[in-house]
Write a protein that holds these residues in place. Structure first.
Motif, PDB file in Angstrom:
ATOM      1  N   PHE A 162       0.834  -1.204   0.000  1.00 41.15           N
ATOM      2  CA  PHE A 162       0.000   0.000   0.000  1.00 41.15           C
ATOM      3  C   PHE A 162       0.872   1.258   0.000  1.00 41.15           C
ATOM      4  N   SER A 165       2.763   1.903  -3.246  1.00 46.21           N
ATOM      5  CA  SER A 165       1.920   2.268  -4.378  1.00 46.21           C
ATOM      6  C   SER A 165       1.752   3.792  -4.410  1.00 46.21           C
ATOM      7  N   ASN A 167      -0.555   5.822  -5.382  1.00 48.82           N
ATOM      8  CA  ASN A 167      -1.863   6.325  -4.928  1.00 48.82           C
ATOM      9  C   ASN A 167      -2.435   5.498  -3.774  1.00 48.82           C
ATOM     10  N   HIS A 168      -1.594   4.653  -3.180  1.00 50.92           N
ATOM     11  CA  HIS A 168      -1.995   3.802  -2.043  1.00 50.92           C
ATOM     12  C   HIS A 168      -3.182   2.904  -2.405  1.00 50.92           C
ATOM     13  N   SER A 169      -3.235   2.523  -3.665  1.00 47.89           N
ATOM     14  CA  SER A 169      -4.324   1.673  -4.148  1.00 47.89           C
ATOM     15  C   SER A 169      -3.747   0.432  -4.813  1.00 47.89           C
ATOM     16  N   SER A 171      -4.891  -3.398  -6.830  1.00 45.14           N
ATOM     17  CA  SER A 171      -5.948  -4.246  -7.379  1.00 45.14           C
ATOM     18  C   SER A 171      -5.961  -5.584  -6.653  1.00 45.14           C
ATOM     19  N   ASP A 212     -13.148  -1.412  -3.527  1.00 39.74           N
ATOM     20  CA  ASP A 212     -13.819  -0.880  -4.705  1.00 39.74           C
ATOM     21  C   ASP A 212     -14.443  -2.034  -5.479  1.00 39.74           C
ATOM     22  N   TYR A 217      -8.458  -2.388  -3.647  1.00 36.50           N
ATOM     23  CA  TYR A 217      -8.491  -1.891  -2.258  1.00 36.50           C
ATOM     24  C   TYR A 217      -7.629  -0.633  -2.187  1.00 36.50           C
ATOM     25  N   GLU A 218      -8.097   0.320  -1.375  1.00 39.23           N
ATOM     26  CA  GLU A 218      -7.355   1.582  -1.259  1.00 39.23           C
ATOM     27  C   GLU A 218      -7.176   1.950   0.211  1.00 39.23           C
ATOM     28  N   LYS A 220      -6.990   4.806   2.578  1.00 40.62           N
ATOM     29  CA  LYS A 220      -7.435   6.196   2.513  1.00 40.62           C
ATOM     30  C   LYS A 220      -7.432   6.830   3.891  1.00 40.62           C
TER      31      LYS A 220
END
Length: 222
Positions: A162, A165, A167-169, A171, A212, A217-218, A220
Motif C-alpha cells: 500500500f 503504491s 496512490n496507495h491503491s 488491485s 472498490d 483496495y485503497e 485512505k
C-alpha cells in the motif's frame, strides 16, 4: 543509513571514548605513583626517619615533579602488614583531573552529535513518509510517535505494498499474485486478511481500507 548501523556507530564512538579515557587515566596514575614514591623516598632519606612530621610533608611536596600533585598528594602510615610503613596516596579525582581527557571528550561529543543527527534524520524520514498517521520506515510500519505497529508477516507485506503504491491503491489481482502466487483463488484468504487488518490500522492511525467493488483496495485517510 539503516537505524541499526547508526546505533552501532554511536555505541562504537561511546566505547572508544571510554577506552581512551580509561587509558589516559591509567597512564597518569602510573606517573603519579612513580612521582609520589620517588618524592617520599627523598623526603624520608632527608629526614632520616619513618615518622611523618610537618617538615616531612614540606620536603615531600618539594620533591614532587608534577606541579598538580603539590598540596593534593597525602602521606599516610600503612599498618596492614603489621608494621608501620609510610606511603603516599592520591585521590582518583585528582588523578582524573590531571589526565589528558580531551581526546575522550572529543569522541564523546562526536557520539552525542552523531546521536542527535541520527534522531533528526529518523524524525525527518518519518515525517516525510507520514500518511494518515503511519509511515513505512526501515521496512517497518510506524505511527506518528515512531512506535512500531505490530503486524503479522502477511499484514506487514500488504501494508508495504500500500505504501509503495503511488496512490496507495492496489488491485485484487495484484495483491493475490504477490502474496499467494501459487494459489488459484485467494479471494477468501484476501478477504480474511483485510478484515483482520482494518481494526489494527484504524486503531493506530486516521487511515481506513476501502474496497472498490471487490476489484481493488485503497488505503485512505478517514
Amino acid at each position: 543509513m539503516k537505524q541499526k548501523y547508526a546505533v552501532l556507530v554511536f555505541l562504537m564512538l561511546i566505547a572508544a571514548s571510554a577506552v581512551t579515557s580509561f587509558s589516559s587515566y591509567r597512564a597518569t596514575e602510573s606517573l603519579v605513583q612513580k612521582d609520589m614514591s620517588q618524592a617520599l623516598a627523598f623526603a624520608l632519606d632527608e629526614q632520616q626517619s619513618d615518622v611523618i612530621t610537618a617538615d616531612t610533608i614540606k620536603v615531600f611536596n618539594r620533591h614532587l615533579q608534577l606541579d598538580a600533585l603539590r598540596g593534593q598528594a597525602l602521606l599516610a602510615v600503612d599498618t596492614r602488614q603489621h608494621a608501620f610503613r609510610c606511603e603516599a596516596q592520591c585521590s582518583a579525582a585528582t588523578i582524573f583531573s590531571m589526565s589528558e581527557q580531551r581526546p575522550a571528550l572529543a569522541l564523546c561529543t562526536l557520539a552525542m552529535l552523531w546521536g542527535m543527527f541520527c534522531l533528526y534524520q529518523h524524525r525527518r524520514q518519518m515525517i516525510e513518509g507520514l500518511y494518515g498517521g503511519l509511515a513505512l520506515l526501515d521496512g517497518r510500519i510506524v505511527d506518528a510517535k515512531g512506535n512500531v505497529v505490530k503486524l503479522t508477516p502477511m499484514q506487514q507485506q500488504l501494508m508495504e505494498m500500500f505504501f509503495r503504491s503511488p496512490n496507495h491503491s492496489l488491485s485484487k489481482t495484484e495483491i493475490c499474485d504477490t502474496l499467494w502466487p501459487k494459489k488459484d483463488d485467494a479471494s477468501e484468504t484476501l478477504y480474511t486478511l483485510i478484515r483482520r487488518l482494518k481494526p489494527i490500522i484504524e486503531a493506530h492511525s486516521d487511515l481506513k481500507i476501502e474496497a472498490d467493488r471487490g476489484k481493488a483496495y485503497e488505503l485512505k485517510i478517514k
